[in-house]
Scaffold this active site. Structure first.
Site, PDB file in Angstrom:
ATOM      1  N   ASP A 148       1.651  -1.315  -0.177  1.00 19.43           N
ATOM      2  CA  ASP A 148       0.144   0.405   0.254  1.00 19.43           C
ATOM      3  C   ASP A 148       1.275   1.002   0.317  1.00 19.43           C
ATOM      4  O   ASP A 148       2.050   1.126  -0.391  1.00 19.43           O
ATOM      5  CB  ASP A 148      -0.829  -0.264   1.031  1.00 19.43           C
ATOM      6  CG  ASP A 148      -2.278   0.861   1.523  1.00 19.43           C
ATOM      7  OD1 ASP A 148      -2.588   1.899   0.758  1.00 19.43           O
ATOM      8  OD2 ASP A 148      -3.728   0.135   0.740  1.00 19.43           O
TER       9      ASP A 148
ATOM     10  N   HIS B  28      -3.774   6.130   4.004  1.00 19.37           N
ATOM     11  CA  HIS B  28      -4.489   5.165   3.261  1.00 19.37           C
ATOM     12  C   HIS B  28      -3.868   3.672   3.850  1.00 19.37           C
ATOM     13  O   HIS B  28      -5.136   2.627   4.477  1.00 19.37           O
ATOM     14  CB  HIS B  28      -4.601   5.230   1.407  1.00 19.37           C
ATOM     15  CG  HIS B  28      -5.052   3.988   0.613  1.00 19.37           C
ATOM     16  ND1 HIS B  28      -5.010   2.699   0.732  1.00 19.37           N
ATOM     17  CD2 HIS B  28      -6.974   3.721   0.587  1.00 19.37           C
ATOM     18  CE1 HIS B  28      -6.211   1.962  -0.304  1.00 19.37           C
ATOM     19  NE2 HIS B  28      -7.360   2.826   0.187  1.00 19.37           N
TER      20      HIS B  28
ATOM     21  N   ASN C 165     -13.294   0.811  -7.163  1.00 19.95           N
ATOM     22  CA  ASN C 165     -14.398   1.612  -6.939  1.00 19.95           C
ATOM     23  C   ASN C 165     -14.924   2.069  -8.289  1.00 19.95           C
ATOM     24  O   ASN C 165     -14.356   3.049  -8.512  1.00 19.95           O
ATOM     25  CB  ASN C 165     -14.144   2.672  -6.367  1.00 19.95           C
ATOM     26  CG  ASN C 165     -13.298   2.243  -4.695  1.00 19.95           C
ATOM     27  OD1 ASN C 165     -13.933   1.451  -4.033  1.00 19.95           O
ATOM     28  ND2 ASN C 165     -12.592   3.343  -3.908  1.00 19.95           N
TER      29      ASN C 165
ATOM     30  N   SER D 230     -11.028  -0.751  -1.035  1.00 22.53           N
ATOM     31  CA  SER D 230     -10.590  -0.900  -0.536  1.00 22.53           C
ATOM     32  C   SER D 230     -10.177  -1.441   1.422  1.00 22.53           C
ATOM     33  O   SER D 230      -9.437  -2.600   1.344  1.00 22.53           O
ATOM     34  CB  SER D 230      -9.565   0.443  -0.381  1.00 22.53           C
ATOM     35  OG  SER D 230      -8.537   0.345  -1.798  1.00 22.53           O
TER      36      SER D 230
END
Length: 312
Positions: free
Chosen positions: A72, A105, A196, A257
């Site tokens: 990530d 994130h 998304n 996520s």
């Protein structure tokens, strides 16, 4: 008991995908736009709605270790709920720099999976996990196939059991497919966000048949509009997700996520429950089929997959 002041922020758009064209990466969603909702005083640890919805058997006594790699934007390992949870780290973006999560994130993904079971903040799905933090997204949330490949290769060498990929890309990549197959052939379980994408197709690598693809639902078990249809294997909580942020506090997040992080954590619990099994990707798919709350059409479908994965 000392109260903890927590700033809750609403993430309007959650980056869980980037598109790769040749050697270039184009950011599609902006995860940094937030609105402060309110200040909450927490006098004790919270079990989030996502935790309660997925952890049916909350009497988790297994404290054995399982290695989970989170590829990530990095993880804030100094967060009070994540201290000493990150065992090793690797910066695939710039090996000469330490791993920091300036994009905010990876820290939230880590919190869902492995926040400590203590008296503060939130409770992670599997606090006994050893987290391997692999930075493959830069400080703007942009990544490249080369960095992802390096991150997966490093994770293979660390002998991790699960790799969490809370991002994706529109186009296939032979090199990415090769390294993922290499990881799976060595018994590593790969869990990836479907993207998304609203009405668009599922992203890679989630689209690969042997990768667990995760979609998103809300508190009412309805599909969230951004969650794509197609090659969906399972769904997880994906809106109003309270988790750790990169400022030592907590925020609310949304996106496939974060649904992916729930699925990764639950699979880790099932691995710990069955040390006698040689748990691999095939066994993980059996877990999905046998332990998911069926939603939508009877049986597996293109909206919810097998349904909401739960720990029973």
């Amino acid at each position: 008991m000392k109260k903890i002041i927590i700033i809750l922020s609403l993430v309007i758009l959650s980056l869980s995908v980037f598109y790769v064209i040749g050697n270039f990466s184009e950011k599609v969603y902006n995860n940094e736009k937030k609105e402060e909702v309110s200040k909450h005083e927490l006098s004790k640890q919270q079990e989030t709605w996502g935790f309660k919805d997925t952890i049916i058997n909350s009497n988790i006594k297994n404290k054995k270790k399982v290695k989970v790699a989170i590829l990530d934007s990095g993880i804030n390992k100094e967060h009070p709920d994540l201290k000493r949870q990150v065992k090793h780290e690797f910066n695939a973006v710039n090996s000469n720099q330490t791993v920091e999560d300036k994009f905010n994130h990876g820290t939230s993904i880590a919190g869902i999976i492995a926040a400590k079971n203590n008296k503060i903040g939130i409770r992670g799905i599997v606090p006994s996990a050893d987290i391997y933090s692999v930075k493959v997204l830069n400080d703007e949330g942009i990544g490249s196939v080369d960095n992802i490949v390096k991150g997966i290769e490093w994770s293979i060498n660390q002998d991790v059991k699960i790799i969490n990929l809370s991002f994706g890309m529109e186009k296939d990549s032979a090199e990415l497919k090769r390294v993922i197959q290499k990881a799976i052939s060595q018994g590593i379980i790969i869990v990836a966000a479907s993207g998304n994408n609203y009405m668009k197709d599922v992203d890679y690598p989630a689209k690969y048949p042997n990768v667990i693809s995760v979609g998103s639902i809300d508190k009412n078990h309805e599909r969230l509009r951004f969650s794509p249809k197609g090659k969906i294997d399972v769904v997880g909580p994906g809106r109003d997700i309270l988790s750790t942020n990169n400022h030592q506090g907590y925020s609310t997040f949304e996106g496939t996520s974060h649904s992916t992080a729930f699925v990764t954590g639950i699979i880790a619990l099932y691995i710990l429950d069955h040390p006698e099994k040689n748990f691999n990707q095939e066994e993980a798919f059996k877990v999905l089929e046998g332990n998911s709350l069926d939603l939508g059409e009877i049986g597996k479908d293109e909206t919810f997959g097998y349904g909401l994965l739960q720990y029973k």
